[in-house]
Enzyme design. Structure first.
Site: not given
Length: 291
Positions: A139, A236, A266
Site C-alpha cells: 500500500s 481492492d 486491499h
C-alpha cells in the site's frame, strides 16, 4: 512507453508485462517454503535527534529483503511475517520495521509526513543492510518503495509492490468536491474514511497532504530500471488496481510484470495471496542470483 499486455495465469490471477505476448497456465504450488516458523526479536535503531525505529532483522545472504508496511500498519502483519519465514528458510537477510510514530517505534504519527517516512526507509537501508536489497512495499509502502528506489538506485536490486498506493492521499484529496476541499483547508484536518479504523476515519492534516504533493510520482516517468513486480487485487476498494497499471506505465524498467488477483482485496493477506507474494520474491532472488 511499451504497451501493457495481459496474459493469463492460474489460481484466479491475471498477469501482465511490458513486451511480447505470452500465454501460459500452471497448476504447480506457488511455493514450498511458507510453512517455516521462526521469528526474530525486536531491536531499536537510534538516530541523532530523531525517534528510535523499531525493527527485526535476520542476517543472511544477498540480495536481502526489506518489507515496507502500509499506512497506520506495522511490521507484525501477515505479509511481513510470511516474508521473514521465507527468507530465513533460504538463508537470505531480511528486515521489517515500523515507521516513526507507528507500531513499536518512537514518535508521534500526527507529526509525520511522507518525506519523513521516506527518510525512515533510507535510514534502514543505510544503517541496517549491506549490498543489494529487494524492497517489498505494501500500500503506502509501495509508494515509499518507489521513492527510495529513486534515491538509492545502487542499493535497490528489485521492487515488489503489493496494492501500491502511489500518490494515494493526494489523488483522493484532489477528487473531493471543491466545497469539501475548501472546508478541509480551512479546518486544517481531513477525516479520511477508512474501514480499518474503529472511528471509521483517519484524521489527516492538510499540511500532510500538501507535503505529500512533493513526493508524487505518477505525473512523469519514474526513473527506476531494476526488475519490478506489482501485485494488486481487483476487489481492492481502497486503492483501485488501475493505480498499479499507472505505475507500470510510468516506470522505465523493461523488466516489469503486473499480477492482478481477480478476488484479491486491499490487504492481500489470504493464504493464496501470501503464497503468491513469496513466490514472486523467490523468483526475483533466483533471477538476481543466477544472472
Amino acid at each position: 512507453m511499451a504497451a501493457l499486455v495481459l496474459r493469463s495465469w492460474s489460481r484466479g490471477v491475471v498477469r501482465a508485462s511490458h513486451g511480447g505476448i505470452t500465454a501460459y497456465r500452471t497448476t504447480e504450488p506457488l511455493h514450498r517454503h511458507t510453512g517455516f516458523r521462526q521469528k526474530s526479536s525486536v531491536q531499536f535503531l537510534s538516530r541523532p535527534d530523531l525517534p528510535k525505529l523499531a525493527y527485526q532483522n535476520i542476517k543472511g545472504k544477498s540480495p536481502g529483503v526489506i518489507f515496507l508496511p502500509g499506512f497506520a500498519s506495522n511490521m507484525n502483519g501477515q505479509k511481513a511475517v510470511a516474508l521473514e519465514e521465507f527468507c530465513k528458510s533460504l538463508g537470505h537477510s531480511y528486515v521489517r520495521f515500523d515507521y516513526t510514530g507507528c507500531g513499536a517505534s518512537e514518535g508521534e504519527a500526527e507529526m509525520c509526513t511522507i518525506g519523513k517516512w521516506k527518510k525512515d526507509v533510507l535510514t534502514v537501508i543505510d544503517e541496517l543492510t549491506e549490498g543489494p536489497q529487494i524492497l517489498v512495499g505494501s500500500s503506502m509502502g509501495g509508494w515509499l518503495m518507489l521513492l527510495v528506489a529513486i534515491a538509492r538506485p545502487d542499493r535497490t536490486a528489485a521492487l515488489v509492490g503489493v496494492s501500491t498506493a502511489a500518490d494515494h492521499f493526494v489523488s483522493v484529496f484532489k477528487s473531493l468536491p471543491i466545497e469539501a476541499k475548501k472546508e478541509i483547508e480551512e479546518k486544517g484536518v481531513w477525516k479520511m474514511p477508512s474501514k480499518y479504523n474503529e472511528e471509521g476515519f483517519y484524521s489527516i492534516s492538510y499540511d500532510f497532504i500538501k507535503e505529500a504533493e512533493n513526493h508524487c510520482v505518477l505525473h512523469s516517468p519514474i526513473p527506476v530500471t531494476c526488475p519490478v513486480r506489482l501485485i494488486h487485487g481487483m476487489k481492492d476498494d481502497d486503492v483501485p488496481w488501475h493505480v498499479s497499471i499507472q505505475v507500470a506505465d510510468r516506470i522505465l524498467s523493461p523488466d516489469l510484470d503486473v499480477t492482478l488477483r481477480k478476488h484479491g482485496q486491499h490487504r492481500m493477506s489470504d493464504k493464496d495471496d501470501l503464497k503468491l507474494l513469496v513466490y514472486t520474491v523467490d523468483d526475483l532472488i533466483d533471477k538476481l542470483t543466477t544472472n
